[in-house]
Design a protein around this motif. Structure first.
Motif, PDB file in Angstrom:
ATOM      1  N   GLY A 229       0.772  -1.225   0.000  1.00 35.39           N
ATOM      2  CA  GLY A 229       0.000   0.000   0.000  1.00 35.39           C
ATOM      3  C   GLY A 229       0.807   1.281   0.000  1.00 35.39           C
ATOM      4  N   ALA A 230       2.071   1.223  -0.427  1.00 31.15           N
ATOM      5  CA  ALA A 230       2.911   2.423  -0.433  1.00 31.15           C
ATOM      6  C   ALA A 230       2.410   3.430  -1.464  1.00 31.15           C
ATOM      7  CB  ALA A 230       4.356   2.049  -0.731  1.00 31.15           C
ATOM      8  N   ASP A 231       2.522   4.704  -1.110  1.00 31.95           N
ATOM      9  CA  ASP A 231       2.254   5.791  -2.056  1.00 31.95           C
ATOM     10  C   ASP A 231       3.548   6.331  -2.653  1.00 31.95           C
ATOM     11  OD1 ASP A 231      -0.569   5.920  -1.857  1.00 31.95           O
ATOM     12  OD2 ASP A 231      -0.409   6.990   0.045  1.00 31.95           O
ATOM     13  N   VAL A 232       4.616   6.305  -1.825  1.00 31.04           N
ATOM     14  CA  VAL A 232       5.920   6.811  -2.251  1.00 31.04           C
ATOM     15  C   VAL A 232       6.999   5.833  -1.794  1.00 31.04           C
ATOM     16  CG1 VAL A 232       7.601   8.690  -2.068  1.00 31.04           C
ATOM     17  CG2 VAL A 232       5.154   9.213  -2.061  1.00 31.04           C
ATOM     18  N   LEU A 233       7.926   5.549  -2.685  1.00 28.15           N
ATOM     19  CA  LEU A 233       9.082   4.710  -2.359  1.00 28.15           C
ATOM     20  C   LEU A 233      10.326   5.463  -2.797  1.00 28.15           C
ATOM     21  CD1 LEU A 233      10.409   1.980  -1.498  1.00 28.15           C
ATOM     22  CD2 LEU A 233      10.074   1.235  -3.880  1.00 28.15           C
ATOM     23  N   SER A 234      11.206   5.765  -1.857  1.00 26.13           N
ATOM     24  CA  SER A 234      12.417   6.524  -2.176  1.00 26.13           C
ATOM     25  C   SER A 234      13.596   5.601  -2.399  1.00 26.13           C
ATOM     26  CB  SER A 234      12.742   7.496  -1.024  1.00 26.13           C
ATOM     27  OG  SER A 234      13.986   8.120  -1.258  1.00 26.13           O
ATOM     28  N   GLY A 235      14.460   6.038  -3.303  1.00 22.82           N
ATOM     29  CA  GLY A 235      15.689   5.274  -3.535  1.00 22.82           C
ATOM     30  C   GLY A 235      16.798   5.614  -2.565  1.00 22.82           C
ATOM     31  N   GLY A 236      16.640   6.703  -1.821  1.00 20.78           N
ATOM     32  CA  GLY A 236      17.645   7.117  -0.847  1.00 20.78           C
ATOM     33  C   GLY A 236      17.255   8.446  -0.240  1.00 20.78           C
ATOM     34  N   ILE A 237      17.453   8.606   1.063  1.00 17.66           N
ATOM     35  CA  ILE A 237      17.011   9.822   1.750  1.00 17.66           C
ATOM     36  C   ILE A 237      18.151  10.434   2.558  1.00 17.66           C
ATOM     37  CG2 ILE A 237      14.571   9.230   1.815  1.00 17.66           C
ATOM     38  CD1 ILE A 237      14.939   8.058   4.570  1.00 17.66           C
ATOM     39  N   GLY A 238      18.016  11.744   2.797  1.00 16.87           N
ATOM     40  CA  GLY A 238      19.039  12.463   3.550  1.00 16.87           C
ATOM     41  C   GLY A 238      18.657  12.728   4.985  1.00 16.87           C
ATOM     42  N   GLY A 239      17.489  12.245   5.399  1.00 15.95           N
ATOM     43  CA  GLY A 239      17.065  12.416   6.776  1.00 15.95           C
ATOM     44  C   GLY A 239      15.725  11.759   7.009  1.00 15.95           C
ATOM     45  N   PHE A 240      15.473  11.361   8.263  1.00 13.91           N
ATOM     46  CA  PHE A 240      14.202  10.759   8.666  1.00 13.91           C
ATOM     47  C   PHE A 240      14.150  10.743  10.187  1.00 13.91           C
ATOM     48  CE2 PHE A 240      17.292   7.376   8.595  1.00 13.91           C
ATOM     49  CZ  PHE A 240      16.967   6.560   9.671  1.00 13.91           C
ATOM     50  N   GLY A 241      12.978  10.417  10.718  1.00 20.55           N
ATOM     51  CA  GLY A 241      12.824  10.345  12.166  1.00 20.55           C
ATOM     52  C   GLY A 241      12.932   8.925  12.659  1.00 20.55           C
ATOM     53  N   GLN A 242      11.943   8.107  12.298  1.00 25.65           N
ATOM     54  CA  GLN A 242      11.927   6.709  12.695  1.00 25.65           C
ATOM     55  C   GLN A 242      11.847   5.830  11.451  1.00 25.65           C
ATOM     56  OE1 GLN A 242       8.559   6.405  15.345  1.00 25.65           O
ATOM     57  NE2 GLN A 242       9.767   7.003  17.125  1.00 25.65           N
ATOM     58  N   ALA A 243      12.372   4.615  11.568  1.00 25.17           N
ATOM     59  CA  ALA A 243      12.333   3.655  10.461  1.00 25.17           C
ATOM     60  C   ALA A 243      11.988   2.278  10.998  1.00 25.17           C
ATOM     61  CB  ALA A 243      13.675   3.618   9.737  1.00 25.17           C
ATOM     62  N   ILE A 244      11.097   1.600  10.288  1.00 18.28           N
ATOM     63  CA  ILE A 244      10.676   0.255  10.679  1.00 18.28           C
ATOM     64  C   ILE A 244      10.837  -0.661   9.475  1.00 18.28           C
ATOM     65  CG2 ILE A 244       8.741  -1.178  11.461  1.00 18.28           C
ATOM     66  CD1 ILE A 244       7.584   1.331  12.776  1.00 18.28           C
ATOM     67  N   PRO A 245      11.538  -1.788   9.631  1.00 17.82           N
ATOM     68  CA  PRO A 245      11.720  -2.690   8.489  1.00 17.82           C
ATOM     69  C   PRO A 245      10.397  -3.314   8.065  1.00 17.82           C
ATOM     70  CG  PRO A 245      12.532  -3.716  10.507  1.00 17.82           C
ATOM     71  CD  PRO A 245      12.199  -2.296  10.852  1.00 17.82           C
ATOM     72  N   VAL A 246      10.082  -3.238   6.778  1.00 22.03           N
ATOM     73  CA  VAL A 246       8.864  -3.857   6.236  1.00 22.03           C
ATOM     74  C   VAL A 246       9.194  -4.808   5.090  1.00 22.03           C
ATOM     75  CG1 VAL A 246       7.305  -2.017   6.925  1.00 22.03           C
ATOM     76  CG2 VAL A 246       8.528  -1.829   4.746  1.00 22.03           C
TER      77      VAL A 246
END
Length: 579
Positions: A462-479
């Motif tokens: 159900g993703a709307d956006v999938l990034s190839g690489g990011i320069g910052g984020f808050g939290q990340a959960i493996p899916v």
């Protein structure tokens, strides 16, 4: 291309397989991301064997072929590679995998055993079965000689169309300049070989003495081995070992070959003869036995001569005498030898031919592509050239260069450009697109199969956006195996946008202080990133969008370094929790 190099031996160690494995690996790395696979499975099998069997029961890798097949099939099921290159038949025989496999080598088991003469019938049956399975399993096979190809077809029923012959190159780093002439007052004979008996060492000494007996002033240099008995001859030099991985070893090797007139190789068996390629690099004619795959390297009368395996020392001496005393003929032979090196017996030629095999092999997999819209300010030619080059030779993308919308504020210009792209995509009824900025570059982690797999699996989640690489984020959960859900993200240099998100983008009223990445983060909870990153941003020293990046050169690279480190730590914690 993302390639798995499947080998029980370490391809980064120049001492394995006479250095050939190392040069294959290095050549592949010039154009592709290459990962050594197999060391963990091989080491695990050895540990299991030693833990469960007595010391007098030898470890036989062939007996663990079904286990290797199971473990490696599971590995390749979640690790995304475009291609697998396999060296060992016991790894390939029971392998079940989606990516195409290339089986590479210089012989078949049947040919190898003609010399080894293994008598253990149980082992012979097992090895023959594994070789046949590996040859049949491979999507393509690459041998270094026609000799090996003929055996694969005749002995193991290989389809001739799926077998290529690509000659190995000389295992040297620094190609010497060709010497137009060398001193000829003394005939300097050269021998290189680790196995004195198999390489015909005793016949070599007879050849040397026969040449001397004819009144030709002669020396002999032996590299890699030597006779058991002491040699009481000041004109014979023995270098039992030269480590070509060291600066000192390279210098010594180069000096010895630079003065040689002939390489003498009366070998009893050889699958190919890398040393003959090295001789050609120095313009040294080779006189050798016509055995195995040697005839692939040596073209009779051009870069050397092939002698019957039962040729006498006097036959070799006749050839040496005829050539050495005919200066014009000898000089022509040296030049021709060097030409054979430059035209075919080097790793650069091997690399080009292998890439052609890759292209043919992957042609059948092409046909599906994803539209890419790359945003570029018309005046930024350096960025335009960069982004166009990033997508060259990547048929998995339908590349479209989009002129950026101009606005006094770069953030608004970027958003307007994205809105126009989404409108176009919606008109074309596209299900998924990639929006790309002109500072994007593919990292070594990029793989066509990986990207398509992540796009498909993210869509199913159900993703709307999938990034190839990011320069910052808050939290990340493996899916997923290489995919994380994130609460927000910075940077939009490479984003996959699904049709489910089009209307949200089109309906949003962009504000003066908004940024594209903040807005996209706020518009959906279903945003993910591929990790390790397949895309990052190149620092051009300026930014048309973000003022802070413009004022602080190098800041963007700091952002990606920080995000990489944080996701790596997250990944390590997740792995610990699985134990």
């Amino acid at each position: 291309m993302n390639i798995a190099f499947l080998s029980s031996l370490n391809p980064t160690d120049i001492h394995n397989w006479s250095g050939t494995l190392y040069y294959i690996y290095q050549s592949l790395q010039k154009d592709h991301s290459v990962t050594w696979v197999g060391q963990q499975q091989y080491a695990g099998a050895i540990d299991f064997h030693h833990s469960n069997y007595s010391d007098d029961t030898p470890f036989i890798s062939e007996k663990y072929a079904p286990l290797f097949g199971k473990e490696l099939s599971e590995l390749f099921d979640y690790e995304c590679y475009d291609l697998i290159i396999c060296r060992d038949y016991f790894f390939l025989a029971y392998l079940v995998t989606e990516p195409p496999v290339i089986y590479i080598g210089d012989t078949t088991f049947r040919l190898f055993n003609q010399y080894m003469q293994i008598k253990d019938m149980e082992f012979l049956r097992m090895a023959e079965e594994l070789e046949e399975r590996a040859i049949q399993k491979a999507n393509h096979i690459v041998y270094s000689s026609e000799w090996a190809k003929i055996s694969a077809v005749a002995d193991y029923h290989a389809d001739p169309e799926k077998v290529s012959v690509i000659e190995f190159g000389a295992n040297i780093d620094d190609v010497p300049p060709f010497q137009d002439d060398i001193p000829n007052s003394t005939c300097n004979l050269l021998f290189i070989g680790k196995n004195w008996e198999m390489k015909g060492g005793e016949k070599l000494l007879d050849i040397y003495h026969e040449v001397k007996s004819r009144g030709i002033h002669c020396t002999l240099t032996i590299i890699g081995s030597g006779p058991e008995q002491d040699v009481n001859d000041s004109n014979i030099e023995i270098y039992s070992y030269i480590d070509k991985s060291t600066s000192e070893g390279k210098v010594t090797f180069r000096q010895l070959l630079s003065r040689a007139h002939f390489l003498i190789a009366p070998t009893l068996f050889d699958c190919y003869g890398i040393v003959n390629c090295e001789a050609a690099a120095y313009g040294i004619p080779v006189i050798t036995s016509d055995v195995g795959g040697v005839g692939q390297v040596i073209c009779e009368g051009e870069n050397g001569f092939l002698m019957p395996i039962d040729a006498e020392a006097s036959d070799y001496a006749d050839k040496i005498q005829d050539i050495y005393l005919d200066t014009e003929r000898f000089d022509a032979l040296r030049k021709k030898s060097r030409q054979h090196f430059e035209n075919r017996l080097n790793w650069e030629v091997w690399r080009v031919k292998m890439n052609a095999v890759f292209d043919r092999l992957l042609e059948d997999e092409e046909g599906f592509y994803i539209p890419v819209y790359a945003i570029n300010v018309k005046e930024r030619k350096d960025r335009r050239d960069h982004i166009v080059k990033e997508f060259e030779n990547k048929p998995e993308f339908q590349f479209n260069l989009i002129e950026a919308c101009k606005h006094p504020k770069g953030t608004i210009g970027l958003w307007n450009s994205m809105v126009n792209i989404v409108k176009l995509a919606k008109e074309k009824e596209e299900d998924v697109i990639i929006i790309c900025e002109d500072d994007h570059y593919f990292t070594e982690n990029y793989s066509r199969k990986l990207l398509f797999k992540e796009i498909q699996e993210a869509y199913m989640q159900g993703a709307d956006v999938l990034s190839g690489g990011i320069g910052g984020f808050g939290q990340a959960i493996p899916v997923g195996h290489k995919r994380y859900w994130v609460d927000w993200f910075w940077c939009t240099q490479f984003i996959v946008v699904y049709a489910s998100f089009f209307d949200k983008i089109l309906s949003y009223e962009f504000k003066e202080d908004d940024t594209a990445d903040d807005v996209m983060s706020a518009l959906t909870n279903n945003k993910m990133v591929i990790y390790p990153f397949i895309s990052e941003q190149k620092d051009f020293g300026y930014s048309d969008v973000t003022r802070s990046n413009m004022d602080n050169q190098g800041r963007i690279r700091e952002h990606f370094a920080w995000a990489n480190a944080k996701l790596q730590a997250t990944e390590q914690v997740c792995q610990l929790n699985k134990r």
